[in-house]
Enzyme design. Sequence first.
Site, PDB file in Angstrom:
ATOM      1  N   ILE A 257       5.251   2.023   7.732  1.00 28.95           N
ATOM      2  CA  ILE A 257       5.615   3.489   7.988  1.00 28.95           C
ATOM      3  C   ILE A 257       4.244   4.203   8.165  1.00 28.95           C
ATOM      4  O   ILE A 257       3.426   4.123   6.994  1.00 28.95           O
ATOM      5  CB  ILE A 257       6.631   4.191   7.157  1.00 28.95           C
ATOM      6  CG1 ILE A 257       7.852   3.066   7.062  1.00 28.95           C
ATOM      7  CG2 ILE A 257       6.977   5.493   7.222  1.00 28.95           C
ATOM      8  CD1 ILE A 257       8.756   3.189   5.795  1.00 28.95           C
TER       9      ILE A 257
ATOM     10  N   PRO B  78       0.684  -1.259   0.079  1.00 27.85           N
ATOM     11  CA  PRO B  78      -0.095   0.055   0.309  1.00 27.85           C
ATOM     12  C   PRO B  78       0.898   1.152  -0.083  1.00 27.85           C
ATOM     13  O   PRO B  78       1.474   1.377   0.866  1.00 27.85           O
ATOM     14  CB  PRO B  78      -0.829  -0.026   1.367  1.00 27.85           C
ATOM     15  CG  PRO B  78      -0.038  -1.158   2.252  1.00 27.85           C
ATOM     16  CD  PRO B  78       0.698  -1.902   1.314  1.00 27.85           C
TER      17      PRO B  78
ATOM     18  N   ASP C 192       6.188   2.201   2.226  1.00 32.41           N
ATOM     19  CA  ASP C 192       4.959   1.037   2.631  1.00 32.41           C
ATOM     20  C   ASP C 192       4.137   1.510   3.945  1.00 32.41           C
ATOM     21  O   ASP C 192       4.853   1.570   4.833  1.00 32.41           O
ATOM     22  CB  ASP C 192       6.102  -0.161   2.842  1.00 32.41           C
ATOM     23  CG  ASP C 192       4.935  -1.476   3.032  1.00 32.41           C
ATOM     24  OD1 ASP C 192       3.681  -1.343   3.382  1.00 32.41           O
ATOM     25  OD2 ASP C 192       5.504  -2.444   2.673  1.00 32.41           O
ATOM     26  N   HIS C 193       2.972   1.675   3.750  1.00 31.04           N
ATOM     27  CA  HIS C 193       2.121   2.320   4.821  1.00 31.04           C
ATOM     28  C   HIS C 193       1.891   1.267   5.703  1.00 31.04           C
ATOM     29  O   HIS C 193       1.318   1.767   7.114  1.00 31.04           O
ATOM     30  CB  HIS C 193       0.636   2.836   4.078  1.00 31.04           C
ATOM     31  CG  HIS C 193       0.072   3.942   4.896  1.00 31.04           C
ATOM     32  ND1 HIS C 193       0.745   4.403   6.143  1.00 31.04           N
ATOM     33  CD2 HIS C 193      -0.936   4.687   4.786  1.00 31.04           C
ATOM     34  CE1 HIS C 193      -0.247   5.286   6.476  1.00 31.04           C
ATOM     35  NE2 HIS C 193      -1.070   5.710   5.800  1.00 31.04           N
ATOM     36  N   ARG C 194       2.108  -0.131   5.462  1.00 34.78           N
ATOM     37  CA  ARG C 194       1.814  -1.021   6.460  1.00 34.78           C
ATOM     38  C   ARG C 194       3.015  -1.093   7.354  1.00 34.78           C
ATOM     39  O   ARG C 194       2.684  -1.263   8.813  1.00 34.78           O
ATOM     40  CB  ARG C 194       1.946  -2.574   5.867  1.00 34.78           C
ATOM     41  CG  ARG C 194       0.969  -2.849   4.733  1.00 34.78           C
ATOM     42  CD  ARG C 194       1.181  -4.275   4.075  1.00 34.78           C
ATOM     43  NE  ARG C 194       2.578  -4.063   3.585  1.00 34.78           N
ATOM     44  CZ  ARG C 194       3.191  -5.436   2.965  1.00 34.78           C
ATOM     45  NH1 ARG C 194       2.558  -6.354   3.014  1.00 34.78           N
ATOM     46  NH2 ARG C 194       4.322  -5.210   2.271  1.00 34.78           N
TER      47      ARG C 194
END
Length: 557
Positions: free
Chosen positions: A531, A351, A527-529
């Site tokens: 950060i 994501p 990577d929003h998972r």
Amino acid sequence: MSMEIKLPELGENIDSGSVASVLIKKGDTVEKDQPLIELETEKAVVEVPSDAAGVVQDVLVNEGDEVKTGQVIVKLEEGQASTSKPAEKESSQDTEKEEPGEESKKRKKETQKEPEPEEPAADEPPAGETQTVDLQLPALGENVTNGTIAGILIKEGDTISEGQNLFEIETEKAVAEMPSEVSGTVQEILVSEGQELQVGDTVARIITGTQAPASQKKKTFSQQESKEEKKEAKTEAETEPKKQKSFRPASSYPLTDSPAPAAPSVRRFAREIGVDINQVKGTSAGGRISMDDVKAHSKQQHEQKSAQPSPTAVQVPMPDFSKWGEIERKRMSKIRETTARRLSQAWNAVPHVTQFDKADVTKLEKLRKQQAPKAEKAGGKLTITAILLKIVASALQKFPQFNAAIDMENKEIIYKKYFSIGIAVDTEHGLVVPVVRDVDKKNIIDLSVELSEIAVKARERKLSLEDMQGGNFSISNLGGLGGTAFTPVVNAPEPAILGVSRGGYEPRYEDGEWVPKMMMPLSLSYDHRLIDGADGVRFLRWICEALEEPFTVLLEG
């Protein structure tokens, strides 16, 4: 001296495998680099070679065992001159002693009746005689099973020496040169430019009087193994009911209504690696299924599974474009094919969030131009990328989540204690991302020199697979081409990538007046998972401040 042979590193993110077959036994004499076991990992079946020459003291694994990296698989006694023949004989005697009654007598009688003549080694011709050696495409790297002939460096009739480069092979990651394993004369070239090959395919025939290469010795080993399998098959056939002797022809397999025509050991091996024996096509006499048939079937299943698109990938149907005008179709290069596949996987799996900012590099540009001669004297070029390498390495130390990887399967975050950064390089053959290692331990002059060397290797297609593995973070600098901003795609399993666009002068209000400032646009995709958005802003702001005030790196880096 006794030594332990341990399971080596199998590749990135691979730490274990299942023993597909054991190629040696206690008492055998092995050479250095001779395969000891065949190991099936989640990606491929690979051979594990010996680290040294010696006599097998003990084999600590069996077919079907799950082994991990660093686990001891074989114990060797180095320096012993004994061969495997006495060991086999001793083993045979021990067996006879242990098996009482009619069974022992029967086996002894069979042994006396049908002694196996010792065959001369086919790959060691008498001195002075010539032989034809088939050169095969060697292993090209971990998980690389095929390649395309990019260039042929010899012609028929040429005299070649051992180690001389014969072909250029383009794989999905790089172009590698294939050297000759022997000296001799080129009798026949069996490939052409643009042809795609699998590892093990014959590429040329060489007439030579020297000893055959290691690959030919492996053939002899395989032939021995094949003889043992045939002997085992014969024994099995004699003990099984007569109705199982009349097998259907190979063309009628896979079987669905009767037991598969295979030895119990082959059926057990198929079960252990998750292969339905009834789906395997036998290639031996009468359609009998061998161990090699099971391995080939398993390999084909893995390849088909790897080739399947991601469940979340959307395949866009192609219309007939020729209805609207002239078209031309060209085959993708391996680099382009790999880039397309990997970026699709990354885009679907990660994501993405992209954060934008600008850094005032007015002071930095003056310093860069002043210090550029020092880098040139050392053999490099002082670029903004070299400076960014050092700044990013310092940022990764301050923000460890940007130097990590997320393991969703085990629900863990892997924090890395080393700092290696990939640099995207644009070449006429496609995008490659070589890795600069241990950036934190090098100064900017050292990094400038290394970047210059990497750029040359990339454009001359001389990067190895190792040169492009092991990065923790990437930088993509498009400032030399133009543009004001872009959204780089994260190179998973890395957590983030920094994009750099072309800088330009902009008016900035400072001390009550407008002054021109050199502003450089930066784009950070992450990577929003792993950060959060706030962390992304802090990381990018820190980089901007370090570019604006380089002393920050010395203070906080």
